[in-house]
Design a protein around this motif. Structure first.
Motif, mmCIF file in Angstrom:
data_model
loop_
_atom_site.group_PDB
_atom_site.id
_atom_site.type_symbol
_atom_site.label_atom_id
_atom_site.label_comp_id
_atom_site.label_asym_id
_atom_site.label_seq_id
_atom_site.Cartn_x
_atom_site.Cartn_y
_atom_site.Cartn_z
ATOM 1 N N LEU A 1 0.848 -1.190 0.000
ATOM 2 C CA LEU A 1 0.000 0.000 0.000
ATOM 3 C C LEU A 1 0.883 1.239 0.000
ATOM 4 C CD1 LEU A 1 -2.581 -1.139 2.729
ATOM 5 C CD2 LEU A 1 -2.898 -1.134 0.233
ATOM 6 N N GLY B 1 0.983 5.478 0.613
ATOM 7 C CA GLY B 1 0.322 6.676 1.128
ATOM 8 C C GLY B 1 1.171 7.900 0.863
ATOM 9 N N ASP C 1 4.005 0.931 13.277
ATOM 10 C CA ASP C 1 3.248 2.048 13.872
ATOM 11 C C ASP C 1 4.083 2.850 14.864
ATOM 12 O OD1 ASP C 1 0.835 1.716 12.612
ATOM 13 O OD2 ASP C 1 -0.108 0.599 14.247
ATOM 14 N N ASP D 1 1.997 -3.398 8.481
ATOM 15 C CA ASP D 1 0.975 -3.429 9.546
ATOM 16 C C ASP D 1 0.518 -2.046 10.004
ATOM 17 O OD1 ASP D 1 1.038 -6.156 9.593
ATOM 18 O OD2 ASP D 1 1.987 -6.356 11.556
ATOM 19 N N ARG E 1 -1.893 0.939 10.775
ATOM 20 C CA ARG E 1 -3.329 1.053 11.003
ATOM 21 C C ARG E 1 -3.856 2.401 10.515
ATOM 22 N NH1 ARG E 1 -3.827 0.928 16.829
ATOM 23 N NH2 ARG E 1 -1.665 1.610 16.746
ATOM 24 N N HIS E 2 -5.165 2.479 10.314
ATOM 25 C CA HIS E 2 -5.806 3.673 9.752
ATOM 26 C C HIS E 2 -5.421 4.956 10.488
ATOM 27 C CE1 HIS E 2 -9.094 6.110 7.987
ATOM 28 N NE2 HIS E 2 -9.148 6.626 9.196
ATOM 29 N N HIS E 3 -5.717 5.037 11.794
ATOM 30 C CA HIS E 3 -5.546 6.317 12.495
ATOM 31 C C HIS E 3 -4.095 6.764 12.596
ATOM 32 C CE1 HIS E 3 -9.689 7.234 13.234
ATOM 33 N NE2 HIS E 3 -9.894 6.017 13.673
ATOM 34 N N ALA F 1 -1.629 6.047 10.653
ATOM 35 C CA ALA F 1 -1.130 6.364 9.308
ATOM 36 C C ALA F 1 -1.771 7.645 8.785
ATOM 37 C CB ALA F 1 -1.398 5.201 8.362
ATOM 38 N N SER F 2 -3.078 7.757 8.961
ATOM 39 C CA SER F 2 -3.801 8.929 8.479
ATOM 40 C C SER F 2 -3.318 10.193 9.182
ATOM 41 C CB SER F 2 -5.299 8.716 8.717
ATOM 42 O OG SER F 2 -5.995 9.911 8.502
ATOM 43 N N GLU F 3 -3.209 10.123 10.497
ATOM 44 C CA GLU F 3 -2.772 11.305 11.254
ATOM 45 C C GLU F 3 -1.325 11.659 10.911
ATOM 46 O OE1 GLU F 3 -3.734 10.333 15.343
ATOM 47 O OE2 GLU F 3 -5.847 10.058 14.771
ATOM 48 N N GLU G 1 -1.266 13.459 7.501
ATOM 49 C CA GLU G 1 -1.813 14.823 7.579
ATOM 50 C C GLU G 1 -0.696 15.837 7.813
ATOM 51 O OE1 GLU G 1 -5.141 16.382 7.484
ATOM 52 O OE2 GLU G 1 -5.124 14.634 6.178
ATOM 53 N N CYS H 1 3.439 0.560 2.872
ATOM 54 C CA CYS H 1 3.042 -0.449 3.864
ATOM 55 C C CYS H 1 2.983 -1.821 3.202
ATOM 56 C CB CYS H 1 1.687 -0.052 4.460
ATOM 57 S SG CYS H 1 1.106 -1.164 5.742
#
Ligand SMILES: [Zn+2]
Length: 289
Positions: free
Chosen positions: A183, A185, A203, A221, A223-225, A227-229, A232, A240
């Motif tokens: 993945l 980002g 993480d 591995d 995770r959404h939060h 990685a997203s934060e 930003e 990933c």
């Protein structure tokens, strides 16, 4: 530290190594002082005096790996992950881990692991991952306090600036395949030049990678939060991969090193790196119509 193999160094016969001697070679490749405090890196089952001619190397000490060791006539399995990270009060065959112990003991196959010791070591998991990405001038992402030349992860530079999407394609091609793939980002057309890598769950290293000032962080591995934060706030962009793929890359160099060390001591040892994907995921489907 006394190397038990030294006594056999002058032996010109092809006496097989013992489990204990292989353990010593493993400790030389993945030094115990590099272990994280919460970790387990040791002989999990087996008799140090038993002979070892064939070793199977794998990421996970799971049932299919035991099947493969038995099919290949291996005397010893070396895995990256421990069987019991947090200890246990039983090894009965009523659960999958106890069953692994029973099958190994019955088959006379030893099991040892090198986890954070192999992550951090010269030529270990992080170094192998950096090599796969083609990084130059590498240094540990999180240096070991005892020996800052080794440690968790690696940081380095690409041979030339490249677009994130092109780097991602090259990294995807350089890793062994498993269902989830890789993945990406970040800004796909942004030009990147410096990269941090760390095999397995990354993480907890997002802040360390940002502090290193790199353009990209390759790990697994995420995770959404977190990685997203993280994204930003900008770079490093994220690649990933899977836990298995990003750690498996450390096994072929370890196998080669064990074979070479055995040969240098006058012993014949053959190794095989398992190709079985032990990520939990068997299939990835694109969702939606
Ligand atoms: Zn791992």
């Amino acid at each position: 530290m006394t190397d038990p193999c030294d006594a056999a160094a002058a032996d010109t016969t092809t006496r097989p190594l013992t489990v204990g001697e292989v353990e010593a070679l493993l400790r030389a490749a993945a030094p115990p002082q590099l272990a994280e405090s919460w970790d387990s890196n040791q002989l999990i089952c087996g008799d140090p005096d038993e002979p070892v001619r064939n070793i199977l190397l794998a990421v996970d000490p799971v049932g299919v790996v035991v099947d493969e060791a038995m099919a290949r006539g291996a005397d010893m399995i070396i895995t990256h992950h421990p069987l019991y990270l947090r200890g246990t009060d039983h090894v009965s065959a009523t659960d999958p881990k106890g069953k692994v112990v029973h099958r190994l003991v019955r088959a006379g196959i030893a099991l040892a692991n090198a986890h954070t010791t192999l992550d951090a070591a010269h030529g270990g998991v992080a170094a192998a991952l950096a090599d796969r990405v083609g990084l130059l001038d590498t240094r540990p992402l999180q240096p070991n306090p005892e020996d800052p030349t080794q440690g968790i992860g690696r940081v380095g530079a690409l041979p030339a600036p490249t677009r994130l999407r092109d780097l991602a394609a090259a990294v995807a091609a350089a890793l062994p395949d498993s269902a989830p793939g890789l993945l990406v980002g970040g800004e796909l057309d942004a030009v990147v030049e410096t990269v941090a890598v760390s095999g397995g769950a990354g993480d907890s290293l997002l802040g360390t990678a940002r502090a290193a000032g790199v353009d990209v962080f390759l790990t697994a591995d995420l995770r959404h939060h977190p990685a997203s934060e993280h994204l930003e706030a900008g770079r490093p962009y994220l690649l990933c991969g899977t836990h298995w793929a990003t750690e498996w890359v450390g096994l072929p160099p370890l196998a080669a090193r064990l074979e070479a060390a055995a040969q240098a001591r006058g012993h014949r040892l053959s190794t095989y790196v398992s190709q079985i994907v032990t990520d939990p995921w068997a299939l990835r489907l694109s969702t939606g119509r």
